[in-house]
Scaffold this motif. Structure first.
Motif, PDB file in Angstrom:
ATOM      1  N   TRP A  80      55.525  26.790  13.805  1.00 45.95           N
ATOM      2  CA  TRP A  80      55.719  26.479  12.383  1.00 45.95           C
ATOM      3  C   TRP A  80      54.468  25.761  11.885  1.00 45.95           C
ATOM      4  O   TRP A  80      53.966  24.850  12.554  1.00 45.95           O
ATOM      5  N   ILE A  81      53.984  26.158  10.710  1.00 48.50           N
ATOM      6  CA  ILE A  81      52.820  25.473  10.120  1.00 48.50           C
ATOM      7  C   ILE A  81      53.241  24.929   8.754  1.00 48.50           C
ATOM      8  O   ILE A  81      53.690  25.683   7.887  1.00 48.50           O
ATOM      9  N   ILE A  82      53.062  23.610   8.613  1.00 54.36           N
ATOM     10  CA  ILE A  82      53.680  22.934   7.457  1.00 54.36           C
ATOM     11  C   ILE A  82      52.684  22.118   6.640  1.00 54.36           C
ATOM     12  O   ILE A  82      51.926  21.307   7.197  1.00 54.36           O
ATOM     13  N   ASP A  83      52.703  22.338   5.339  1.00 56.99           N
ATOM     14  CA  ASP A  83      52.029  21.420   4.419  1.00 56.99           C
ATOM     15  C   ASP A  83      53.146  20.784   3.588  1.00 56.99           C
ATOM     16  O   ASP A  83      53.748  21.435   2.728  1.00 56.99           O
ATOM     17  N   PRO A  84      53.452  19.514   3.849  1.00 55.61           N
ATOM     18  CA  PRO A  84      54.619  18.911   3.183  1.00 55.61           C
ATOM     19  C   PRO A  84      54.451  18.790   1.675  1.00 55.61           C
ATOM     20  O   PRO A  84      55.398  19.000   0.920  1.00 55.61           O
ATOM     21  N   GLY A 103      55.171  27.941   6.937  1.00 52.10           N
ATOM     22  CA  GLY A 103      54.925  29.272   7.512  1.00 52.10           C
ATOM     23  C   GLY A 103      55.399  29.303   8.955  1.00 52.10           C
ATOM     24  O   GLY A 103      55.428  28.276   9.633  1.00 52.10           O
ATOM     25  N   LEU A 104      55.763  30.487   9.410  1.00 50.78           N
ATOM     26  CA  LEU A 104      56.150  30.642  10.817  1.00 50.78           C
ATOM     27  C   LEU A 104      55.301  31.748  11.431  1.00 50.78           C
ATOM     28  O   LEU A 104      55.241  32.869  10.898  1.00 50.78           O
ATOM     29  N   LEU A 105      54.654  31.414  12.543  1.00 53.39           N
ATOM     30  CA  LEU A 105      53.851  32.402  13.267  1.00 53.39           C
ATOM     31  C   LEU A 105      54.583  32.825  14.525  1.00 53.39           C
ATOM     32  O   LEU A 105      55.211  31.984  15.196  1.00 53.39           O
ATOM     33  N   HIS A 106      54.479  34.121  14.852  1.00 53.11           N
ATOM     34  CA  HIS A 106      54.964  34.598  16.141  1.00 53.11           C
ATOM     35  C   HIS A 106      53.788  35.249  16.852  1.00 53.11           C
ATOM     36  O   HIS A 106      53.180  36.179  16.320  1.00 53.11           O
ATOM     37  N   GLY A 108      50.846  34.288  17.087  1.00 52.47           N
ATOM     38  CA  GLY A 108      49.624  34.193  16.299  1.00 52.47           C
ATOM     39  C   GLY A 108      49.652  34.905  14.956  1.00 52.47           C
ATOM     40  O   GLY A 108      48.712  34.792  14.178  1.00 52.47           O
ATOM     41  N   LYS A 109      50.729  35.611  14.669  1.00 49.90           N
ATOM     42  CA  LYS A 109      50.807  36.341  13.394  1.00 49.90           C
ATOM     43  C   LYS A 109      51.827  35.669  12.472  1.00 49.90           C
ATOM     44  O   LYS A 109      52.942  35.351  12.930  1.00 49.90           O
ATOM     45  N   VAL A 110      51.457  35.482  11.222  1.00 49.21           N
ATOM     46  CA  VAL A 110      52.417  34.867  10.289  1.00 49.21           C
ATOM     47  C   VAL A 110      53.525  35.877   9.991  1.00 49.21           C
ATOM     48  O   VAL A 110      53.253  36.990   9.540  1.00 49.21           O
ATOM     49  N   VAL A 111      54.766  35.485  10.245  1.00 50.42           N
ATOM     50  CA  VAL A 111      55.882  36.420  10.040  1.00 50.42           C
ATOM     51  C   VAL A 111      56.805  35.979   8.901  1.00 50.42           C
ATOM     52  O   VAL A 111      57.525  36.806   8.330  1.00 50.42           O
ATOM     53  N   VAL A 112      56.791  34.675   8.596  1.00 50.06           N
ATOM     54  CA  VAL A 112      57.613  34.174   7.488  1.00 50.06           C
ATOM     55  C   VAL A 112      56.774  33.187   6.677  1.00 50.06           C
ATOM     56  O   VAL A 112      56.029  32.386   7.248  1.00 50.06           O
ATOM     57  N   GLY A 113      56.876  33.257   5.366  1.00 50.01           N
ATOM     58  CA  GLY A 113      56.207  32.280   4.517  1.00 50.01           C
ATOM     59  C   GLY A 113      57.138  31.845   3.395  1.00 50.01           C
ATOM     60  O   GLY A 113      57.744  32.690   2.727  1.00 50.01           O
ATOM     61  N   VAL A 114      57.236  30.526   3.219  1.00 49.05           N
ATOM     62  CA  VAL A 114      58.052  29.975   2.132  1.00 49.05           C
ATOM     63  C   VAL A 114      57.192  28.953   1.391  1.00 49.05           C
ATOM     64  O   VAL A 114      56.654  28.022   2.006  1.00 49.05           O
ATOM     65  N   VAL A 115      57.015  29.165   0.102  1.00 50.30           N
ATOM     66  CA  VAL A 115      56.276  28.209  -0.730  1.00 50.30           C
ATOM     67  C   VAL A 115      57.198  27.838  -1.887  1.00 50.30           C
ATOM     68  O   VAL A 115      57.606  28.713  -2.665  1.00 50.30           O
ATOM     69  N   TYR A 116      57.503  26.545  -1.997  1.00 50.32           N
ATOM     70  CA  TYR A 116      58.433  26.103  -3.034  1.00 50.32           C
ATOM     71  C   TYR A 116      57.738  25.119  -3.965  1.00 50.32           C
ATOM     72  O   TYR A 116      57.180  24.117  -3.518  1.00 50.32           O
ATOM     73  N   GLU A 117      57.789  25.429  -5.259  1.00 54.30           N
ATOM     74  CA  GLU A 117      57.240  24.511  -6.264  1.00 54.30           C
ATOM     75  C   GLU A 117      58.408  23.831  -6.952  1.00 54.30           C
ATOM     76  O   GLU A 117      59.056  24.427  -7.825  1.00 54.30           O
ATOM     77  N   PRO A 118      58.686  22.600  -6.578  1.00 55.97           N
ATOM     78  CA  PRO A 118      59.905  21.960  -7.085  1.00 55.97           C
ATOM     79  C   PRO A 118      59.887  21.715  -8.581  1.00 55.97           C
ATOM     80  O   PRO A 118      60.917  21.799  -9.242  1.00 55.97           O
TER      81      PRO A 118
END
Ligand code: IPD
Ligand code: CA
Ligand code: CA
Length: 261
Positions: A80-84, A103-106, A108-118
């Protein structure tokens, strides 16, 4: 994959709610290095702890890389790669554009990305092979074919006053060739705005994997293109990124080649 995506969405929204709750309150700011541009607030740290504790609890065998240092590496295939808070300077000044990026890597490849602008309540989600959505609606990159009709974005790293590679030359060259260049201070959002067609392109130097991991899969799944400045495939651990709708890629690479930076 759905479980991972749902988990990332749930905790991104929780962190976003915490950010909104503290947005207009006094924040404690500390400096990450001698350079007084690189700051962190107690809200960045609290959000990072919230996200990491949740992911550790839910997926104990997965690794975590998080901007403020809460990660660990056991050489798991899952990372998991996180920018809080992406856009900490905006946040600290009360400028209402910032995001949570997960982001979630499997392998070495990014497989899931979630970006939330509150602040805008905008949730961008991308799943490798499963498309990209904004608030559950499918998104696609723009169809602009030329730089002179394009609105693109960039940013400047915290070391802007310490290196010759300060991006100013690139900025000068692009601003004379594009319809408009924006600098909003949130790399993950800049990329997601390409994914949904608001921006046509983006480039930046010295970004970190937590700035771009999640959004990279969102851009690709929306039909966009990402690379290094010389056209090699993007390395999210590398020093540079160029991203766009795919149609202005060559033109952007030519401009980047012609600069001294
Ligand atoms: C920053 C933002 C900004 C970019 C900087 C990043 P942070 O991240 O993404 O847009 O220009 O290079 O460091 O520090 O706010 O998480
Ligand atoms: Ca960031
Ligand atoms: Ca951050």
């Amino acid at each position: 994959m759905r479980d991972y995506t749902q988990a990332a969405i749930e905790i991104a929204k929780e962190a976003g709610a915490l950010q909104m709750d503290r947005l207009h309150k006094q924040k404690t700011i500390s400096y990450k290095d001698q350079n007084k541009f690189n700051i962190v607030t107690e809200v960045d740290k609290a959000c990072e702890k919230l996200i990491c504790d949740y992911l550790k609890d839910k997926f104990p065998s997965h690794d975590i890389l998080a901007e403020e240092g809460s990660g660990f590496d056991t050489k798991s295939d899952w990372l998991w790669i996180i920018d809080p808070i992406d856009g900490t300077v905006n946040y600290a000044h009360g400028y209402p554009l910032f995001s949570v990026s997960i982001g979630l890597l499997h392998k070495g490849k990014v497989v899931v990305g979630v970006v939330y602008e509150p602040n805008l309540d905008e949730l961008f989600v991308g799943e490798r092979g499963g498309g990209a959505v904004l608030n559950d609606k499918p998104i696609r990159v723009s169809k602009n074919k030329a730089l002179d009709g394009s609105m693109i974005a960039t940013g400047f790293a915290y070391n802007v006053n310490e290196t010759r590679l300060n991006n100013i030359d690139h900025f000068n060259n692009f601003i004379l060739k594009c319809h408009a260049v924006r600098r909003d201070g949130v790399a993950s959002t800049d990329l997601c705005y390409i994914a949904c067609g608001r921006f046509d392109g983006f480039w930046e130097l010295f970004l970190k994997p937590w700035d771009i991991a999640a959004a990279s899969v969102i851009v690709e799944e929306a039909g966009g293109k990402l690379s290094m400045f010389d056209g090699r495939p993007l390395d999210i651990f590398g020093n540079e990124i160029v991203a766009n709708n795919g149609l202005i890629h060559e033109e952007m690479l030519q401009i980047l080649k012609s600069s001294d930076d």
